[in-house]
Design a protein around this motif. Structure first.
Motif, PDB file in Angstrom:
ATOM      1  N   SER A  52      30.829  64.352  26.978  1.00 24.11           N
ATOM      2  CA  SER A  52      32.151  63.759  26.961  1.00 24.11           C
ATOM      3  C   SER A  52      32.937  63.928  25.828  1.00 24.11           C
ATOM      4  O   SER A  52      34.287  64.198  25.682  1.00 24.11           O
ATOM      5  CB  SER A  52      31.771  62.214  27.304  1.00 24.11           C
ATOM      6  OG  SER A  52      31.547  61.478  26.113  1.00 24.11           O
ATOM      7  N   GLU A  56      45.843  63.243  39.334  1.00 21.37           N
ATOM      8  CA  GLU A  56      44.835  63.614  40.060  1.00 21.37           C
ATOM      9  C   GLU A  56      45.006  63.755  41.523  1.00 21.37           C
ATOM     10  O   GLU A  56      44.357  63.673  42.457  1.00 21.37           O
ATOM     11  CB  GLU A  56      44.116  62.121  39.843  1.00 21.37           C
ATOM     12  CG  GLU A  56      43.461  62.136  38.563  1.00 21.37           C
ATOM     13  CD  GLU A  56      42.618  60.714  38.266  1.00 21.37           C
ATOM     14  OE1 GLU A  56      42.017  60.217  39.158  1.00 21.37           O
ATOM     15  OE2 GLU A  56      42.963  60.190  37.086  1.00 21.37           O
ATOM     16  N   GLN A  75      39.819  65.342  37.672  1.00 19.47           N
ATOM     17  CA  GLN A  75      38.861  64.266  38.249  1.00 19.47           C
ATOM     18  C   GLN A  75      37.724  63.851  37.268  1.00 19.47           C
ATOM     19  O   GLN A  75      37.299  64.391  36.320  1.00 19.47           O
ATOM     20  CB  GLN A  75      38.361  64.779  39.439  1.00 19.47           C
ATOM     21  CG  GLN A  75      37.225  66.027  39.318  1.00 19.47           C
ATOM     22  CD  GLN A  75      36.717  66.688  40.444  1.00 19.47           C
ATOM     23  OE1 GLN A  75      35.647  66.436  41.057  1.00 19.47           O
ATOM     24  NE2 GLN A  75      37.775  67.506  41.224  1.00 19.47           N
ATOM     25  N   TYR A  76      37.070  62.220  37.591  1.00 20.01           N
ATOM     26  CA  TYR A  76      36.218  61.890  36.886  1.00 20.01           C
ATOM     27  C   TYR A  76      34.774  62.196  37.294  1.00 20.01           C
ATOM     28  O   TYR A  76      34.669  62.553  38.541  1.00 20.01           O
ATOM     29  CB  TYR A  76      36.240  60.247  37.039  1.00 20.01           C
ATOM     30  CG  TYR A  76      35.076  59.674  36.122  1.00 20.01           C
ATOM     31  CD1 TYR A  76      35.248  59.426  34.775  1.00 20.01           C
ATOM     32  CD2 TYR A  76      33.512  59.402  36.860  1.00 20.01           C
ATOM     33  CE1 TYR A  76      34.369  58.841  33.932  1.00 20.01           C
ATOM     34  CE2 TYR A  76      32.820  58.669  35.952  1.00 20.01           C
ATOM     35  CZ  TYR A  76      32.964  58.495  34.498  1.00 20.01           C
ATOM     36  OH  TYR A  76      32.113  58.125  33.780  1.00 20.01           O
ATOM     37  N   ARG A  77      33.848  62.780  36.290  1.00 15.99           N
ATOM     38  CA  ARG A  77      32.662  63.381  36.751  1.00 15.99           C
ATOM     39  C   ARG A  77      31.561  62.724  36.137  1.00 15.99           C
ATOM     40  O   ARG A  77      31.721  62.512  34.921  1.00 15.99           O
ATOM     41  CB  ARG A  77      32.784  64.990  36.378  1.00 15.99           C
ATOM     42  CG  ARG A  77      33.629  65.678  36.994  1.00 15.99           C
ATOM     43  CD  ARG A  77      33.495  65.839  38.525  1.00 15.99           C
ATOM     44  NE  ARG A  77      32.145  66.604  38.602  1.00 15.99           N
ATOM     45  CZ  ARG A  77      32.273  66.995  40.076  1.00 15.99           C
ATOM     46  NH1 ARG A  77      32.900  66.827  41.011  1.00 15.99           N
ATOM     47  NH2 ARG A  77      30.842  67.778  40.378  1.00 15.99           N
ATOM     48  N   LYS A  78      30.558  62.195  36.828  1.00 15.45           N
ATOM     49  CA  LYS A  78      29.459  61.356  36.400  1.00 15.45           C
ATOM     50  C   LYS A  78      28.591  62.225  35.453  1.00 15.45           C
ATOM     51  O   LYS A  78      27.939  61.580  34.536  1.00 15.45           O
ATOM     52  CB  LYS A  78      28.632  61.031  37.743  1.00 15.45           C
ATOM     53  CG  LYS A  78      29.366  59.820  38.550  1.00 15.45           C
ATOM     54  CD  LYS A  78      28.320  59.262  39.564  1.00 15.45           C
ATOM     55  CE  LYS A  78      29.102  58.171  40.365  1.00 15.45           C
ATOM     56  NZ  LYS A  78      28.072  57.686  41.536  1.00 15.45           N
ATOM     57  N   GLU A  94      30.168  62.004  32.276  1.00 14.54           N
ATOM     58  CA  GLU A  94      30.633  60.558  32.019  1.00 14.54           C
ATOM     59  C   GLU A  94      32.138  60.672  31.393  1.00 14.54           C
ATOM     60  O   GLU A  94      32.540  59.724  30.510  1.00 14.54           O
ATOM     61  CB  GLU A  94      29.907  59.996  31.069  1.00 14.54           C
ATOM     62  CG  GLU A  94      28.428  59.721  31.805  1.00 14.54           C
ATOM     63  CD  GLU A  94      27.474  58.993  31.004  1.00 14.54           C
ATOM     64  OE1 GLU A  94      27.871  59.057  29.608  1.00 14.54           O
ATOM     65  OE2 GLU A  94      26.733  58.309  31.439  1.00 14.54           O
ATOM     66  N   THR A  95      33.233  61.463  32.044  1.00 11.41           N
ATOM     67  CA  THR A  95      34.719  61.265  31.568  1.00 11.41           C
ATOM     68  C   THR A  95      35.413  62.168  32.596  1.00 11.41           C
ATOM     69  O   THR A  95      34.770  62.861  33.325  1.00 11.41           O
ATOM     70  CB  THR A  95      34.579  62.131  30.055  1.00 11.41           C
ATOM     71  OG1 THR A  95      36.072  61.869  29.749  1.00 11.41           O
ATOM     72  CG2 THR A  95      34.418  63.529  30.291  1.00 11.41           C
ATOM     73  N   PHE A  96      36.524  62.104  32.260  1.00 10.22           N
ATOM     74  CA  PHE A  96      37.498  63.020  33.172  1.00 10.22           C
ATOM     75  C   PHE A  96      37.341  64.364  32.658  1.00 10.22           C
ATOM     76  O   PHE A  96      37.580  64.833  31.746  1.00 10.22           O
ATOM     77  CB  PHE A  96      38.948  62.312  33.042  1.00 10.22           C
ATOM     78  CG  PHE A  96      39.104  61.168  34.046  1.00 10.22           C
ATOM     79  CD1 PHE A  96      39.631  61.289  35.319  1.00 10.22           C
ATOM     80  CD2 PHE A  96      38.945  60.065  33.480  1.00 10.22           C
ATOM     81  CE1 PHE A  96      39.643  60.264  36.163  1.00 10.22           C
ATOM     82  CE2 PHE A  96      39.100  58.754  34.220  1.00 10.22           C
ATOM     83  CZ  PHE A  96      39.592  58.848  35.627  1.00 10.22           C
TER      84      PHE A  96
END
Length: 313
Positions: free
Chosen positions: A180, A254, A215-218, A221-223
């Motif tokens: 991140s 977004e 978009q947020y991506r796991k 752990e950030t956009f």
């Protein structure tokens, strides 16, 4: 997936937006493929229907010597096009010798389209003058990092060297990575896009732009910034001179429905640019971006409901 579907495609806005947009960086994380795998992919892409979206193969200069076994896979019609990243020690003699050996080995079956150079934290005009002398044959993109003050100093130096150089130096800016902390904020990215344009410099991006829309991506752990956001913002600043606040708004958006392609235009909310303006911005400012995936960005873009009119299916 985007495909050419009629003879008018070359005049379509989305075509000008996507033409040679993606430099293939399959050797780099998160894909981190072997050279054999990455070359196999690139060979497949240049022979595929979407080859027109493909830029050069991104390769560290230290690996130029490993390309000889792949020579027979390429020819003058389907060459191995390279963007070569020099080492960061500021000693380029060995890299340039390897580049010359590649060109002599591949002849018309290969070319070096650009040289990418990570600028050290302490760089002065004399360093850039020496770089200009050593690398006289290639287009150069300098990767810049640091605080806003440091970034401005480097941008000013590159603007200065362009006034005496026989070719134009461009900028390379990192938009993400595997953790991140490697992702610049929208404020930082907007600052670089705006200040680069203000100085008349070309700009290319690398890393973190796998997806079309922010978009947020796991997994990180950030956009993650979207490449449609980033290049729309870059095109709008080039063609419409939008300010940093508007650039930030575009980068933060977004909602894919705020972006729209017709046959002749690209729009974001009430801002509109024509197909020819997109082409001009791509040629002179918003160059391309490096991605370790060529498939993922295109496939996700093709799934969005942002296309209106003929030319995309």
């Amino acid at each position: 997936m985007l495909t050419k579907v009629n003879v008018k495609w070359k005049e379509d806005a989305v075509s000008h937006f996507m033409t040679e947009l993606i430099d293939y960086a399959g050797l780099f994380p998160p894909a981190a493929l072997s050279l054999t795998e990455a070359i196999k992919n690139y060979h497949s892409y240049i022979h595929g229907p979407n080859s027109w979206m493909l830029g050069p193969f991104v390769l560290p200069a230290s690996r130029l010597g490993e390309l000889e076994p792949f020579r027979e896979q390429f020819n003058d019609q389907y060459p191995l096009r390279l963007s070569v990243i020099l080492n960061n020690s500021w000693k380029f003699e060995a890299d340039l010798m390897d580049a010359q050996h590649f060109l002599e080995t591949y002849k018309n079956a290969g070319c070096i389209e650009a040289i990418e150079v990570p600028l050290p934290s302490q760089v002065d005009f004399a360093c850039l003058e020496e770089l200009d002398k050593q690398i006289a044959c290639y287009r150069i993109f300098c990767e810049i990092t640091g605080t806003n003050e440091q970034l401005l100093a480097k941008l000013d130096l590159i603007q200065k060297i362009n006034k005496i150089s026989s070719r134009s130096f461009g900028i390379k800016y990192r938009m993400g990575g595997i953790t991140s902390n490697m992702f610049p904020s929208e404020k930082q990215a907007a600052f670089v896009i705006h200040e680069t344009k203000q100085r008349g410099l070309a700009l290319k991006f690398t890393a973190g732009l796998h997806h079309p829309i922010r978009q947020y991506r796991k997994e990180v752990e950030t956009f993650m910034h979207g490449f449609v956001n980033v290049f729309t913002a870059s095109i709008m600043v080039y063609c419409r001179s939008v300010n940093k606040a508007t650039i930030q708004e575009i980068l933060l958006d977004e909602n894919s429905t705020n972006f729209s392609f017709t046959t002749d235009t690209l729009s974001w909310r009430n801002l509109i640019v024509s197909s020819s303006e997109i082409n001009h911005a791509r040629n002179f400012f918003a160059a391309s971006y490096g991605s370790c995936s060529f498939d993922e960005p295109r496939e996700e873009l093709g799934e969005l409901a942002i296309f209106h009119g003929e030319g995309v299916r």
